[in-house]
Design an enzyme around this catalytic site. Structure first.
Site, PDB file in Angstrom:
ATOM      1  N   GLU A  46       0.878  -1.278  -0.037  1.00 59.67           N
ATOM      2  CA  GLU A  46       0.119  -0.096  -0.134  1.00 59.67           C
ATOM      3  C   GLU A  46       0.863   1.243   0.034  1.00 59.67           C
ATOM      4  O   GLU A  46       1.670   1.606   1.149  1.00 59.67           O
ATOM      5  CB  GLU A  46      -0.926   0.035   1.422  1.00 59.67           C
ATOM      6  CG  GLU A  46      -2.028   1.097   1.334  1.00 59.67           C
ATOM      7  CD  GLU A  46      -2.607   0.843   2.640  1.00 59.67           C
ATOM      8  OE1 GLU A  46      -3.099  -0.212   3.084  1.00 59.67           O
ATOM      9  OE2 GLU A  46      -3.130   1.961   3.134  1.00 59.67           O
ATOM     10  N   ASP A  57      -4.671   9.628   9.327  1.00 56.75           N
ATOM     11  CA  ASP A  57      -3.408   8.972   9.660  1.00 56.75           C
ATOM     12  C   ASP A  57      -2.975   9.496  11.063  1.00 56.75           C
ATOM     13  O   ASP A  57      -3.263  10.562  11.456  1.00 56.75           O
ATOM     14  CB  ASP A  57      -2.252   9.519   8.565  1.00 56.75           C
ATOM     15  CG  ASP A  57      -2.609   8.439   7.474  1.00 56.75           C
ATOM     16  OD1 ASP A  57      -2.661   7.252   7.479  1.00 56.75           O
ATOM     17  OD2 ASP A  57      -2.558   8.980   6.239  1.00 56.75           O
TER      18      ASP A  57
END
Lengths: 260, 401
Positions: A46, A57
């Protein structure tokens, strides 16, 4: 045929997807990191496209994004770096990033360039289902890319089924409703994954967020088809002199060797 | 994704023309969906309306006066009315929204409140209503803003709020907003996020605009009492995210005869690279959960803005305003740091009112409008300048004025 479909046809458990940030630790590290991941047992890569405001995130991945941006990373530069990817990386690679840089690049141009580079699928966490269905989904499928939605322990059954329908490749199960890298008891996670398993979804399920070592990887593997490791790997690359050595020792610590 | 005929109301998906929506990660979905499904029903509830109106009257001190500024009017050869939001409890319009959202949070059963703040006015307004309702309060504030807005940091702490510095990015409002959103992701069930402006995913822009709309609701009847007409020729307000402007414009949005003037912060100048003039430089983009105009690089990275006023130091603008700009319904001007400071001193000396630095930008734009003696201009005096005294004192030291 989709590389992801091909992978999950062959392998239904213990699939390891490792996240790395493009342009991290060095501007030109992208291909080297991906090759090291491929050589040492990752099943899927990824590849994160750095963004100034990565809402979904945690601090570790945001810090790696900031460094990558300082290194001069951009989507254009990424596609230059991926020019030889088709010849060197044979495992599926997924691009993960945020909508704004993709929109500025041009959504269709982005999908077209991604497909040409050999990218298998996309994760754009801030692209909602509604806009995907009404505007962007058709473009994604036009270029033969898989699109992966996230679900969380708070997502309703109805919505999980809907997002499963919209997804292809796999479904990304966020293990705790939190940004990446936090500690969370794997017991809660197990209950949630068992619930997902019971739904008989059309896509394989990979678990992400909070997977950091062999134990959490194996727990995730009991109820899902595999797991995604992000922050823990980025930490392992922090200050690494040699990407290959660090990647090898990190993946060795996660994966049980065939010879064990 | 087409808009509807009203400038006031977004579509069911939260779009004002091309702008708005809810571009959020799935982790935020349950919280945002709960708000989307319930905010209108709660806001319309008679019990909610009663509690909201009572608190605005008895606690905030509404209606705020609409004051005819005689000397300022003489100076510009026109008629200038000041909507005195600076007289609200806590010193700015921000509390109109936090009172509404705290009542909403109670009805949703939330016990923990988070907020972001730039100048500290929204942080203080949030800390205030949390104290009032006995709810725990966490305010995210850019490290840089904590330094330049020390009095407001002290006020929040005294009110019992925990102030957490945002240390990423430009260390200002944009980054404080990122941290608040992350907190919400990590606390998905017990927490309500009180956004302070008409930004964020749907339904925030509409919800905050509705709660701030009391400003223009009062302006209409107050102006009628004073002039015989409910409609001014111009309404002028400063715009960062745009909450005081949304409130001041709201009941005039669908009155095409009223010119709506939004004043952005040009910082050191629009082309200086140190600016927050979003409509002048921005392109369509996505930040903090909605599609709007955004200051960004060619690669789509968000640009770090600059304004001397922490409350306008934001690289985006609410989607309602982006639509006013694109459609031409609103007139967008800007004022530099220097022009804003000059205006603040002028207003202080002409009217005996020290405006907030943010508000000073609205005054600085009067010169750019070709006003006549028959015009009726309403300026939203969004906040008072006590919090900016350090900046003003520095200016006086420099110029000896």
């Amino acid at each position: 045929m989709s590389k992801l479909k091909d992978l999950f046809d062959r392998k239904q458990s213990g699939v390891l997807n490792v996240y790395c940030t493009a342009g991290y630790p060095g501007a030109e590290s992208t291909m080297e990191v991906m090759e090291a991941l491929q050589e040492n047992g990752a099943d899927i890569i990824e590849l994160g496209m750095p963004y100034s405001d990565p809402l979904a995130d945690g601090p570790v991945i945001q810090a790696s994004s900031s460094i990558a941006l300082l290194n001069g990373m951009s989507i254009s530069r990424l596609f230059e770096q991926l020019a030889e990817m088709k010849d060197r990386i044979y495992i599926p690679v997924i691009l993960m990033g945020y909508m704004n840089p993709v929109l500025q690049y041009g959504f269709e141009r982005f999908c077209s360039d991604a497909a040409r580079a050999g990218i298998s699928g996309l994760i754009l966490p801030d692209l909602p289902g509604y806009e995907f269905e009404h505007e962007y989904g058709a473009v994604v499928s036009k270029y033969g890319l898989d699109f992966i939605f996230l679900v969380t322990p708070e997502t309703s059954e109805e919505r999980i089924r809907k997002l499963d329908q919209l997804s292809s490749g796999f479904l990304y199960a966020v293990s705790s409703s939190s940004t990446t890298g936090s500690d969370k008891q794997m017991e809660d996670v197990s209950r949630y994954l068992q619930r997902l398993k019971g739904y008989g979804l059309k896509n394989p399920v990979l678990v992400g967020f909070g997977i950091k070592d062999r134990q959490s990887f194996e727990t995730a593997g009991k109820y899902a088809n595999g797991a995604i490791i992000g922050s823990a790997y980025i930490k392992a690359l922090e200050g690494a002199d040699d990407v290959r050595t660090s990647t090898k020792s990190f993946l060795d610590s996660i994966l049980v060797k065939q010879t064990d | 994704m087409q808009g509807n005929s009203s400038f006031r109301l977004p579509t069911a998906q939260g779009y004002y023309g091309d702008f708005g929506g809810a571009y959020i990660p799935e982790m935020l979905y349950p919280n945002v969906e709960e708000l989307q499904l319930r905010y209108l029903e709660i806001l319309d509830e008679p019990g909610f309306q009663r509690a909201f109106r009572d608190l605005l009257r008895d606690y905030v001190g509404r209606p705020t006066p609409l004051y005819f500024a005689k000397r300022l009017s003489q100076r510009f050869q026109t008629n200038i009315y000041l909507k005195r939001e600076d007289l609200c409890h806590t010193g700015a319009h921000k509390i109109n929204n936090t009172i509404g959202q705290i009542l909403l949070a109670q009805r949703l059963g939330k016990q923990r409140i988070i907020a972001e703040t730039g100048a500290g006015q929204h942080g203080v307004a949030t800390a205030t209503v949390c104290a009032l309702m006995g709810l725990s309060c966490i305010v995210y504030m850019g490290e840089k803003d904590i330094e330049r807005q020390a009095p407001n940091v002290a006020r929040m702490r005294m009110l019992g709020a925990k102030v957490i510095p945002a240390t990423s990015g430009s260390k200002t409002l944009k980054d404080a907003t990122n941290e608040a959103i992350r907190d919400w992701i990590n606390n998905p069930t017990d927490t309500h996020y009180i956004i302070g402006s008409v930004v964020g995913p749907h339904p925030y822009p509409d919800m905050v605009a509705r709660l701030q709309s009391v400003i223009s609701e009062e302006t209409r009847w107050q102006l009628k009492e004073k002039t015989g007409s409910e409609l001014p020729t111009h309404v002028v307000a400063c715009v960062g995210g745009g909450s005081n402007a949304a409130g001041a414009f709201y009941h005039f949005l669908d009155e095409p005869g009223v010119e709506l003037v939004a004043v952005e912060a040009a910082g050191l100048g629009i082309n200086s690279g140190m600016t927050a003039a979003t409509t002048a430089l921005g392109r369509p983009g996505i930040l903090h959960g909605s599609k709007s105009l955004l200051m960004q690089t060619d690669d789509g990275q968000v640009v770090e803005p600059h304004s001397i006023s922490a409350g306008l130091d934001y690289p985006g603008i609410g989607p309602l305003h982006a639509n006013l700009f694109k459609s031409g319904r609103g007139k967008f001007l800007s004022a530099t740091d220097e022009e804003a400071i000059r205006s603040a001193f002028e207003v202080a000396k002409l009217e005996g009112i020290i405006p907030a630095l943010e508000t000073a930008h609205a005054f600085a734009a009067i010169d750019q409008l070709s006003l006549t003696e028959s015009d009726q201009v309403v300026i939203c005096l969004s906040g008072r300048g006590d919090k900016d005294l350090a900046t003003y004192m520095k200016q006086m030291d420099m110029t000896g004025s």
